[in-house]
Design a protein around this motif. Sequence first.
Motif, mmCIF file in Angstrom:
data_model
loop_
_atom_site.group_PDB
_atom_site.id
_atom_site.type_symbol
_atom_site.label_atom_id
_atom_site.label_comp_id
_atom_site.label_asym_id
_atom_site.label_seq_id
_atom_site.Cartn_x
_atom_site.Cartn_y
_atom_site.Cartn_z
ATOM 1 N N ARG A 71 -2.013 15.211 5.054
ATOM 2 C CA ARG A 71 -0.741 15.142 4.333
ATOM 3 C C ARG A 71 0.126 14.021 4.894
ATOM 4 N NH1 ARG A 71 4.424 16.828 4.974
ATOM 5 N NH2 ARG A 71 5.552 17.422 3.089
ATOM 6 N N SER A 72 0.226 13.934 6.206
ATOM 7 C CA SER A 72 1.040 12.893 6.834
ATOM 8 C C SER A 72 0.514 11.501 6.512
ATOM 9 C CB SER A 72 1.070 13.079 8.350
ATOM 10 O OG SER A 72 1.634 14.316 8.677
ATOM 11 N N MET A 73 -0.790 11.329 6.596
ATOM 12 C CA MET A 73 -1.373 10.016 6.304
ATOM 13 C C MET A 73 -1.222 9.658 4.823
ATOM 14 S SD MET A 73 -2.319 8.458 8.967
ATOM 15 C CE MET A 73 -3.154 7.115 8.151
ATOM 16 N N SER A 74 -1.308 10.648 3.945
ATOM 17 C CA SER A 74 -1.139 10.376 2.512
ATOM 18 C C SER A 74 0.285 9.928 2.213
ATOM 19 C CB SER A 74 -1.477 11.615 1.688
ATOM 20 O OG SER A 74 -2.826 11.950 1.847
ATOM 21 N N ILE A 75 1.255 10.582 2.829
ATOM 22 C CA ILE A 75 2.649 10.175 2.639
ATOM 23 C C ILE A 75 2.863 8.761 3.161
ATOM 24 C CG2 ILE A 75 5.016 10.646 3.399
ATOM 25 C CD1 ILE A 75 4.285 13.642 3.266
ATOM 26 N N TYR A 76 2.274 8.462 4.314
ATOM 27 C CA TYR A 76 2.375 7.118 4.875
ATOM 28 C C TYR A 76 1.750 6.086 3.943
ATOM 29 C CZ TYR A 76 1.551 3.183 7.988
ATOM 30 O OH TYR A 76 1.494 1.933 8.531
ATOM 31 N N GLU A 77 0.578 6.394 3.412
ATOM 32 C CA GLU A 77 -0.123 5.455 2.542
ATOM 33 C C GLU A 77 0.592 5.270 1.203
ATOM 34 O OE1 GLU A 77 -2.839 3.464 2.922
ATOM 35 O OE2 GLU A 77 -2.890 4.031 5.030
ATOM 36 N N LEU A 78 1.278 6.312 0.718
ATOM 37 C CA LEU A 78 1.998 6.183 -0.546
ATOM 38 C C LEU A 78 3.142 5.180 -0.452
ATOM 39 C CD1 LEU A 78 2.085 9.851 -1.853
ATOM 40 C CD2 LEU A 78 0.987 7.894 -2.937
ATOM 41 N N ASN A 79 3.623 4.920 0.745
ATOM 42 C CA ASN A 79 4.691 3.938 0.938
ATOM 43 C C ASN A 79 4.164 2.549 1.292
ATOM 44 O OD1 ASN A 79 6.773 5.753 0.430
ATOM 45 N ND2 ASN A 79 6.663 6.543 2.519
ATOM 46 N N ALA A 80 2.854 2.374 1.253
ATOM 47 C CA ALA A 80 2.264 1.078 1.605
ATOM 48 C C ALA A 80 2.513 0.064 0.487
ATOM 49 C CB ALA A 80 0.767 1.237 1.852
ATOM 50 N N ASP A 81 2.430 -1.202 0.855
ATOM 51 C CA ASP A 81 2.703 -2.275 -0.097
ATOM 52 C C ASP A 81 1.685 -2.320 -1.231
ATOM 53 O OD1 ASP A 81 4.945 -3.086 1.283
ATOM 54 O OD2 ASP A 81 3.863 -4.594 2.474
ATOM 55 N N TYR A 82 0.415 -2.011 -0.951
ATOM 56 C CA TYR A 82 -0.595 -2.080 -2.007
ATOM 57 C C TYR A 82 -0.352 -1.028 -3.091
ATOM 58 C CZ TYR A 82 -3.226 1.888 -0.072
ATOM 59 O OH TYR A 82 -3.622 3.127 0.368
ATOM 60 N N LYS A 84 2.733 0.039 -3.989
ATOM 61 C CA LYS A 84 3.859 -0.486 -4.769
ATOM 62 C C LYS A 84 3.391 -1.590 -5.706
ATOM 63 C CE LYS A 84 7.140 0.696 -1.178
ATOM 64 N NZ LYS A 84 7.962 0.199 -0.074
ATOM 65 N N SER A 85 2.514 -2.457 -5.202
ATOM 66 C CA SER A 85 1.983 -3.537 -6.040
ATOM 67 C C SER A 85 1.157 -2.975 -7.194
ATOM 68 C CB SER A 85 1.113 -4.471 -5.209
ATOM 69 O OG SER A 85 1.856 -5.070 -4.188
ATOM 70 N N ALA A 86 0.356 -1.975 -6.909
ATOM 71 C CA ALA A 86 -0.470 -1.367 -7.959
ATOM 72 C C ALA A 86 0.398 -0.711 -9.021
ATOM 73 C CB ALA A 86 -1.421 -0.346 -7.345
ATOM 74 N N ARG A 87 1.487 -0.082 -8.616
ATOM 75 C CA ARG A 87 2.388 0.538 -9.602
ATOM 76 C C ARG A 87 3.060 -0.530 -10.459
ATOM 77 N NH1 ARG A 87 4.473 5.291 -5.851
ATOM 78 N NH2 ARG A 87 2.929 6.833 -6.503
ATOM 79 N N PHE A 88 3.466 -1.637 -9.847
ATOM 80 C CA PHE A 88 4.090 -2.720 -10.606
ATOM 81 C C PHE A 88 3.110 -3.343 -11.592
ATOM 82 C CE2 PHE A 88 7.144 -3.340 -6.887
ATOM 83 C CZ PHE A 88 8.133 -2.574 -7.495
ATOM 84 N N LEU A 89 1.833 -3.359 -11.238
ATOM 85 C CA LEU A 89 0.823 -3.918 -12.135
ATOM 86 C C LEU A 89 0.443 -2.951 -13.256
ATOM 87 C CD1 LEU A 89 -1.543 -5.645 -9.554
ATOM 88 C CD2 LEU A 89 -0.017 -6.746 -11.207
ATOM 89 N N ILE A 96 -4.580 5.133 -8.312
ATOM 90 C CA ILE A 96 -3.870 4.842 -7.062
ATOM 91 C C ILE A 96 -4.090 5.964 -6.054
ATOM 92 C CG2 ILE A 96 -1.589 4.538 -6.033
ATOM 93 C CD1 ILE A 96 -0.749 3.169 -8.662
ATOM 94 N N VAL A 97 -4.045 7.201 -6.519
ATOM 95 C CA VAL A 97 -4.249 8.354 -5.626
ATOM 96 C C VAL A 97 -5.644 8.319 -5.021
ATOM 97 C CG1 VAL A 97 -4.518 10.882 -5.614
ATOM 98 C CG2 VAL A 97 -2.523 9.848 -6.671
ATOM 99 N N GLY A 98 -6.628 7.850 -5.774
ATOM 100 C CA GLY A 98 -7.978 7.706 -5.232
ATOM 101 C C GLY A 98 -8.020 6.731 -4.064
#
Length: 173
Positions: A71-82, A84-89, A96-98
């Motif tokens: 859970r902690s690592m998933s929350i950390y990864e959800l804030n990663a730049d990749y 955010k970039s994937a959501r903008f694209l 993205i969750v995968g």
Amino acid sequence: FLSNVPAFGRPGTLLVVFGIVLKVAPTSGGYSFDMIPNFSWNFFASVMSHYTLPFWSIVLVAIGGQAVGMRSMSIYELNADYVKSARFLGIKDRKIVGYVFRNAMLPQVTGLALSLGTMMSGALVAEIIFSYPGLGTSMYQGIKMNDYPLISGTTLIITLMVLVATFLLDIVY
């Protein structure tokens, strides 16, 4: 919740609930007392049914800790730049969750392989409570009887188990 239950409380609770109250699992021994060890399906089924409660009493702590870490690592990864970039694209959240879970899972798999040695400390308590003949009980008997070759042998086996798990983890990576 399960990761915070002490190692000495979990086996007793599982024994009372599943062995005595619900009567769905045997309460002691490595196999049925009326069986002679052999290579048959009945003996294998008996060994597996006697192994379930000690197994779950040892593994539940590791699963709880791994779930909190994931859970902690998933929350950390959800804030990663990749992310955010994937959501903008415009990439779908499911895709993205995968990626997030794949990246968050790597430290958890490493921790699970390395926690094999730590699980051995909980194995002694579970083996004593369930009267299960295992590696922890053998090591405890060796310590009580000052049997240094037995202590050395069980320590070597635990060390080899951790090394093999780490090696297999490196191959999987």
